[in-house]
Design a protein around this motif. Structure first.
Motif, PDB file in Angstrom:
ATOM      1  N   ILE A   1      -1.803   0.910  13.297  1.00  0.00           N
ATOM      2  CA  ILE A   1      -0.498   0.242  13.345  1.00  0.00           C
ATOM      3  C   ILE A   1      -0.044  -0.320  12.002  1.00  0.00           C
ATOM      4  N   GLY A   2      -0.831  -0.100  10.933  1.00  0.00           N
ATOM      5  CA  GLY A   2      -0.387  -0.441   9.594  1.00  0.00           C
ATOM      6  C   GLY A   2      -0.405  -1.905   9.203  1.00  0.00           C
ATOM      7  N   VAL A   3      -1.181  -2.739   9.906  1.00  0.00           N
ATOM      8  CA  VAL A   3      -1.244  -4.147   9.529  1.00  0.00           C
ATOM      9  C   VAL A   3      -2.641  -4.502   9.050  1.00  0.00           C
ATOM     10  N   THR A   4      -2.686  -5.458   8.132  1.00  0.00           N
ATOM     11  CA  THR A   4      -3.935  -6.019   7.648  1.00  0.00           C
ATOM     12  C   THR A   4      -4.091  -7.382   8.306  1.00  0.00           C
ATOM     13  N   ILE A   5      -5.180  -7.554   9.044  1.00  0.00           N
ATOM     14  CA  ILE A   5      -5.344  -8.793   9.797  1.00  0.00           C
ATOM     15  C   ILE A   5      -6.091  -9.857   8.997  1.00  0.00           C
ATOM     16  N   GLY A   6      -5.834 -11.116   9.360  1.00  0.00           N
ATOM     17  CA  GLY A   6      -6.624 -12.233   8.858  1.00  0.00           C
ATOM     18  C   GLY A   6      -7.895 -12.282   9.696  1.00  0.00           C
ATOM     19  N   ALA A   7      -8.300 -13.473  10.080  1.00  0.00           N
ATOM     20  CA  ALA A   7      -9.511 -13.616  10.890  1.00  0.00           C
ATOM     21  C   ALA A   7      -9.317 -13.029  12.280  1.00  0.00           C
ATOM     22  N   ALA A   8     -10.383 -12.411  12.780  1.00  0.00           N
ATOM     23  CA  ALA A   8     -10.422 -11.926  14.164  1.00  0.00           C
ATOM     24  C   ALA A   8     -11.350 -12.876  14.913  1.00  0.00           C
TER      25      ALA A   8
END
Length: 161
Positions: free
Chosen positions: A83-90
């Motif tokens: 989906i083209g997003v860079t996540i912070g903390a999971a």
């Protein structure tokens, strides 16, 4: 819930219940799943792309862990690829096991409240920001428990109850 081709059995916990896996032992596929939450409570659902099992069904985005990956590493990679997003903390949240006709999967759900980038559906899927009750259908069976957990967290009556 009865196990059928249309409705897989879902079991909470770290491993399948004895009545989930019938016959020959099946490999338990590990899957990282992101519950992307906006401050107003909306959450992201994506449709399964054409050519995949359960094409057109709505789910939370994620994918299989590769050899040696942690849940967070796999989720970070999958969300960027899909989906083209860079996540912070999971933030690890809940696990459940689902016995689909094509695979026995352990779903590791993580809440994600920080991400960067514009949503871009790299596999041709659709996306929708939803609230409870969801307005898209059909919903993938492994997604139903998450909707129930979200309902419980907001203090509502469990779905179907």
């Amino acid at each position: 819930m009865k196990h059928t081709a249309e409705r897989p059995l879902v079991a909470d916990g770290d491993r399948p219940r004895a009545d989930v896996a019938k016959g020959a032992p099946r490999k338990l596929v590990q899957v990282a799943v992101g519950v992307l939450l906006q401050p107003d409570g909306h959450f992201l659902l994506t449709s399964r792309p054409e050519g995949k099992v359960y094409a057109g069904y709505w789910e939370f985005p994620g994918g299989k862990l590769e050899e040696g990956e942690s849940v967070e590493e796999a989720l970070r990679r999958e969300l960027y690829e899909e989906i083209g997003v860079t996540i912070g903390a999971a933030h690890p949240w809940r696990d459940t096991v689902v016995d689909y006709p094509h695979a026995l999967v352990q779903l590791h759900f993580c809440k994600v409240t920080e991400w960067a980038g514009e949503l871009h559906m790299h596999e041709g899927q659709q996306f929708s920001w939803q609230q409870l009750p969801v307005q898209v259908e059909p919903v993938l069976p492994g997604t139903v428990p998450v909707l129930e957990w979200l309902e419980q967290e907001r203090g509502g009556v469990p779905l179907g109850g």
